[in-house]
Design a protein around this motif. Structure first.
Motif, PDB file in Angstrom:
ATOM      1  N   LYS A  30      76.774  23.246  68.324  1.00  0.00           N
ATOM      2  CA  LYS A  30      75.819  24.206  68.879  1.00  0.00           C
ATOM      3  C   LYS A  30      76.264  25.624  68.520  1.00  0.00           C
ATOM      4  CE  LYS A  30      75.426  25.183  73.410  1.00  0.00           C
ATOM      5  NZ  LYS A  30      75.170  24.943  74.843  1.00  0.00           N
ATOM      6  N   ILE A  31      75.318  26.488  68.214  1.00  0.00           N
ATOM      7  CA  ILE A  31      75.623  27.886  67.923  1.00  0.00           C
ATOM      8  C   ILE A  31      75.818  28.599  69.255  1.00  0.00           C
ATOM      9  CG2 ILE A  31      74.794  30.030  66.886  1.00  0.00           C
ATOM     10  CD1 ILE A  31      73.067  28.122  65.030  1.00  0.00           C
ATOM     11  N   THR A  32      76.994  29.197  69.429  1.00  0.00           N
ATOM     12  CA  THR A  32      77.336  29.816  70.707  1.00  0.00           C
ATOM     13  C   THR A  32      77.433  31.331  70.640  1.00  0.00           C
ATOM     14  OG1 THR A  32      79.689  29.485  70.253  1.00  0.00           O
ATOM     15  CG2 THR A  32      78.565  27.767  71.517  1.00  0.00           C
ATOM     16  N   SER A  33      77.528  31.893  69.427  1.00  0.00           N
ATOM     17  CA  SER A  33      77.605  33.345  69.300  1.00  0.00           C
ATOM     18  C   SER A  33      77.153  33.770  67.905  1.00  0.00           C
ATOM     19  CB  SER A  33      79.026  33.850  69.580  1.00  0.00           C
ATOM     20  OG  SER A  33      79.937  33.269  68.681  1.00  0.00           O
ATOM     21  N   ALA A  34      76.835  35.061  67.784  1.00  0.00           N
ATOM     22  CA  ALA A  34      76.414  35.598  66.497  1.00  0.00           C
ATOM     23  C   ALA A  34      76.930  37.021  66.366  1.00  0.00           C
ATOM     24  CB  ALA A  34      74.897  35.578  66.384  1.00  0.00           C
ATOM     25  N   PHE A  35      77.276  37.395  65.135  1.00  0.00           N
ATOM     26  CA  PHE A  35      77.776  38.732  64.827  1.00  0.00           C
ATOM     27  C   PHE A  35      77.238  39.099  63.455  1.00  0.00           C
ATOM     28  CE2 PHE A  35      80.872  41.334  62.582  1.00  0.00           C
ATOM     29  CZ  PHE A  35      81.047  42.388  63.455  1.00  0.00           C
ATOM     30  N   ALA A  36      76.740  40.323  63.318  1.00  0.00           N
ATOM     31  CA  ALA A  36      76.173  40.711  62.025  1.00  0.00           C
ATOM     32  C   ALA A  36      76.362  42.194  61.762  1.00  0.00           C
ATOM     33  CB  ALA A  36      74.696  40.367  61.982  1.00  0.00           C
ATOM     34  N   LEU A  37      76.529  42.519  60.487  1.00  0.00           N
ATOM     35  CA  LEU A  37      76.611  43.895  60.005  1.00  0.00           C
ATOM     36  C   LEU A  37      75.769  44.013  58.747  1.00  0.00           C
ATOM     37  CD1 LEU A  37      80.487  44.331  60.036  1.00  0.00           C
ATOM     38  CD2 LEU A  37      78.930  45.363  61.645  1.00  0.00           C
ATOM     39  N   GLY A  38      75.200  45.170  58.524  1.00  0.00           N
ATOM     40  CA  GLY A  38      74.524  45.388  57.254  1.00  0.00           C
ATOM     41  C   GLY A  38      73.102  45.875  57.387  1.00  0.00           C
ATOM     42  N   LYS A  39      72.497  46.066  56.247  1.00  0.00           N
ATOM     43  CA  LYS A  39      71.138  46.582  56.178  1.00  0.00           C
ATOM     44  C   LYS A  39      70.126  45.480  56.458  1.00  0.00           C
ATOM     45  CE  LYS A  39      72.188  50.240  52.970  1.00  0.00           C
ATOM     46  NZ  LYS A  39      71.698  51.032  51.863  1.00  0.00           N
ATOM     47  N   GLY A  40      69.072  45.848  57.172  1.00  0.00           N
ATOM     48  CA  GLY A  40      67.965  44.939  57.397  1.00  0.00           C
ATOM     49  C   GLY A  40      68.208  43.845  58.404  1.00  0.00           C
ATOM     50  N   ILE A  41      69.239  43.979  59.224  1.00  0.00           N
ATOM     51  CA  ILE A  41      69.528  42.960  60.230  1.00  0.00           C
ATOM     52  C   ILE A  41      68.912  43.409  61.555  1.00  0.00           C
ATOM     53  CG2 ILE A  41      71.335  41.812  61.559  1.00  0.00           C
ATOM     54  CD1 ILE A  41      73.091  42.005  59.058  1.00  0.00           C
ATOM     55  N   SER A  42      68.118  42.541  62.133  1.00  0.00           N
ATOM     56  CA  SER A  42      67.442  42.849  63.389  1.00  0.00           C
ATOM     57  C   SER A  42      68.331  42.492  64.572  1.00  0.00           C
ATOM     58  CB  SER A  42      66.134  42.061  63.476  1.00  0.00           C
ATOM     59  OG  SER A  42      65.578  42.199  64.759  1.00  0.00           O
ATOM     60  N   ALA A  43      68.351  43.352  65.566  1.00  0.00           N
ATOM     61  CA  ALA A  43      69.078  43.090  66.808  1.00  0.00           C
ATOM     62  C   ALA A  43      68.103  42.844  67.958  1.00  0.00           C
ATOM     63  CB  ALA A  43      69.997  44.259  67.128  1.00  0.00           C
ATOM     64  N   GLU A  44      66.871  42.501  67.616  1.00  0.00           N
ATOM     65  CA  GLU A  44      65.861  42.287  68.658  1.00  0.00           C
ATOM     66  C   GLU A  44      66.346  41.278  69.668  1.00  0.00           C
ATOM     67  OE1 GLU A  44      61.804  41.600  67.497  1.00  0.00           O
ATOM     68  OE2 GLU A  44      62.163  42.647  65.618  1.00  0.00           O
ATOM     69  N   PRO A  45      66.091  41.424  70.898  1.00  0.00           N
ATOM     70  CA  PRO A  45      65.134  42.320  71.531  1.00  0.00           C
ATOM     71  C   PRO A  45      65.691  43.686  71.894  1.00  0.00           C
ATOM     72  CG  PRO A  45      66.010  40.832  73.168  1.00  0.00           C
ATOM     73  CD  PRO A  45      66.656  40.467  71.852  1.00  0.00           C
ATOM     74  N   VAL A  46      66.929  43.967  71.520  1.00  0.00           N
ATOM     75  CA  VAL A  46      67.521  45.278  71.794  1.00  0.00           C
ATOM     76  C   VAL A  46      67.680  46.047  70.490  1.00  0.00           C
ATOM     77  CG1 VAL A  46      68.742  44.528  73.873  1.00  0.00           C
ATOM     78  CG2 VAL A  46      69.869  44.365  71.671  1.00  0.00           C
ATOM     79  N   GLU A  47      68.018  47.322  70.632  1.00  0.00           N
ATOM     80  CA  GLU A  47      68.274  48.151  69.459  1.00  0.00           C
ATOM     81  C   GLU A  47      69.676  48.732  69.554  1.00  0.00           C
ATOM     82  OE1 GLU A  47      65.294  51.131  68.832  1.00  0.00           O
ATOM     83  OE2 GLU A  47      63.679  49.739  69.325  1.00  0.00           O
TER      84      GLU A  47
ATOM     85  N   TYR B  71      78.348  33.948  56.555  1.00  0.00           N
ATOM     86  CA  TYR B  71      77.354  34.144  55.489  1.00  0.00           C
ATOM     87  C   TYR B  71      77.428  35.601  55.051  1.00  0.00           C
ATOM     88  CZ  TYR B  71      75.280  29.731  56.958  1.00  0.00           C
ATOM     89  OH  TYR B  71      75.071  28.413  57.259  1.00  0.00           O
ATOM     90  N   THR B  72      77.510  35.835  53.750  1.00  0.00           N
ATOM     91  CA  THR B  72      77.558  37.205  53.253  1.00  0.00           C
ATOM     92  C   THR B  72      77.068  37.255  51.818  1.00  0.00           C
ATOM     93  OG1 THR B  72      78.977  39.120  52.815  1.00  0.00           O
ATOM     94  CG2 THR B  72      79.997  36.960  52.567  1.00  0.00           C
ATOM     95  N   ASP B  73      76.404  38.353  51.494  1.00  0.00           N
ATOM     96  CA  ASP B  73      76.046  38.571  50.091  1.00  0.00           C
ATOM     97  C   ASP B  73      77.039  39.552  49.452  1.00  0.00           C
ATOM     98  OD1 ASP B  73      75.341  41.070  51.018  1.00  0.00           O
ATOM     99  OD2 ASP B  73      73.209  40.826  50.657  1.00  0.00           O
ATOM    100  N   ARG B  74      78.058  39.951  50.223  1.00  0.00           N
ATOM    101  CA  ARG B  74      79.159  40.827  49.800  1.00  0.00           C
ATOM    102  C   ARG B  74      78.735  42.244  49.438  1.00  0.00           C
ATOM    103  NH1 ARG B  74      84.165  37.927  48.142  1.00  0.00           N
ATOM    104  NH2 ARG B  74      83.812  35.787  48.745  1.00  0.00           N
ATOM    105  N   LYS B  75      77.455  42.575  49.595  1.00  0.00           N
ATOM    106  CA  LYS B  75      76.995  43.930  49.277  1.00  0.00           C
ATOM    107  C   LYS B  75      76.223  44.554  50.429  1.00  0.00           C
ATOM    108  CE  LYS B  75      76.767  43.141  44.350  1.00  0.00           C
ATOM    109  NZ  LYS B  75      75.940  43.082  43.167  1.00  0.00           N
ATOM    110  N   GLN B  76      75.296  43.807  51.005  1.00  0.00           N
ATOM    111  CA  GLN B  76      74.391  44.370  51.999  1.00  0.00           C
ATOM    112  C   GLN B  76      74.553  43.792  53.409  1.00  0.00           C
ATOM    113  OE1 GLN B  76      71.984  46.864  51.350  1.00  0.00           O
ATOM    114  NE2 GLN B  76      73.044  47.028  49.399  1.00  0.00           N
ATOM    115  N   GLN B  77      74.950  42.521  53.496  1.00  0.00           N
ATOM    116  CA  GLN B  77      74.980  41.882  54.805  1.00  0.00           C
ATOM    117  C   GLN B  77      76.203  40.983  54.990  1.00  0.00           C
ATOM    118  OE1 GLN B  77      71.311  39.693  55.262  1.00  0.00           O
ATOM    119  NE2 GLN B  77      70.199  41.510  55.862  1.00  0.00           N
ATOM    120  N   TYR B  78      76.638  40.927  56.242  1.00  0.00           N
ATOM    121  CA  TYR B  78      77.712  40.022  56.658  1.00  0.00           C
ATOM    122  C   TYR B  78      77.283  39.449  58.004  1.00  0.00           C
ATOM    123  CZ  TYR B  78      82.261  38.348  58.236  1.00  0.00           C
ATOM    124  OH  TYR B  78      83.293  37.565  58.686  1.00  0.00           O
ATOM    125  N   ILE B  79      77.157  38.140  58.082  1.00  0.00           N
ATOM    126  CA  ILE B  79      76.719  37.482  59.306  1.00  0.00           C
ATOM    127  C   ILE B  79      77.664  36.325  59.591  1.00  0.00           C
ATOM    128  CG2 ILE B  79      74.820  36.300  60.475  1.00  0.00           C
ATOM    129  CD1 ILE B  79      72.954  37.503  58.299  1.00  0.00           C
TER     130      ILE B  79
END
Length: 87
Positions: free
Chosen positions: A50-67, A34-42
């Motif tokens: 089943k979803i087994t992993s996740a990777f994300a880059l960009g503005k406004g993406i939360s990494a909770e519960p860690v930072e 998933y990407t908007d090609r400007k702000q986020q890439y997920i």
């Protein structure tokens, strides 16, 4: 992002719609991208419906519960880490 792990991909589609593309990983699962090609890439790793992993880059993406930049010691309280020989 981590709250998606273990859920069904149809839940992703309800939240994000259809992925921009699906790529086969080197490990046999499929990346739903998933990407908007400007702000986020997920991307989510999907295997056996089943979803087994996740990777994300960009503005406004939360990494909770860690930072980003948090120490390993603090992060290990939230996640289980394995050494490659343990897998």
């Amino acid at each position: 992002m981590y709250h998606w792990i273990g859920k069904k991909p149809k839940e992703l589609q309800k939240k994000f719609g259809a992925p921009a593309r699906k790529d086969v990983s080197a490990y046999g699962y499929t990346w739903w991208v998933y990407t908007d090609r400007k702000q986020q890439y997920i991307q989510f790793g999907v295997e056996d419906d089943k979803i087994t992993s996740a990777f994300a880059l960009g503005k406004g993406i939360s990494a909770e519960p860690v930072e980003i930049g948090e120490s390993y010691k603090k992060s290990e309280g939230f996640f289980v880490f394995y050494q490659r020989s343990d897998i």
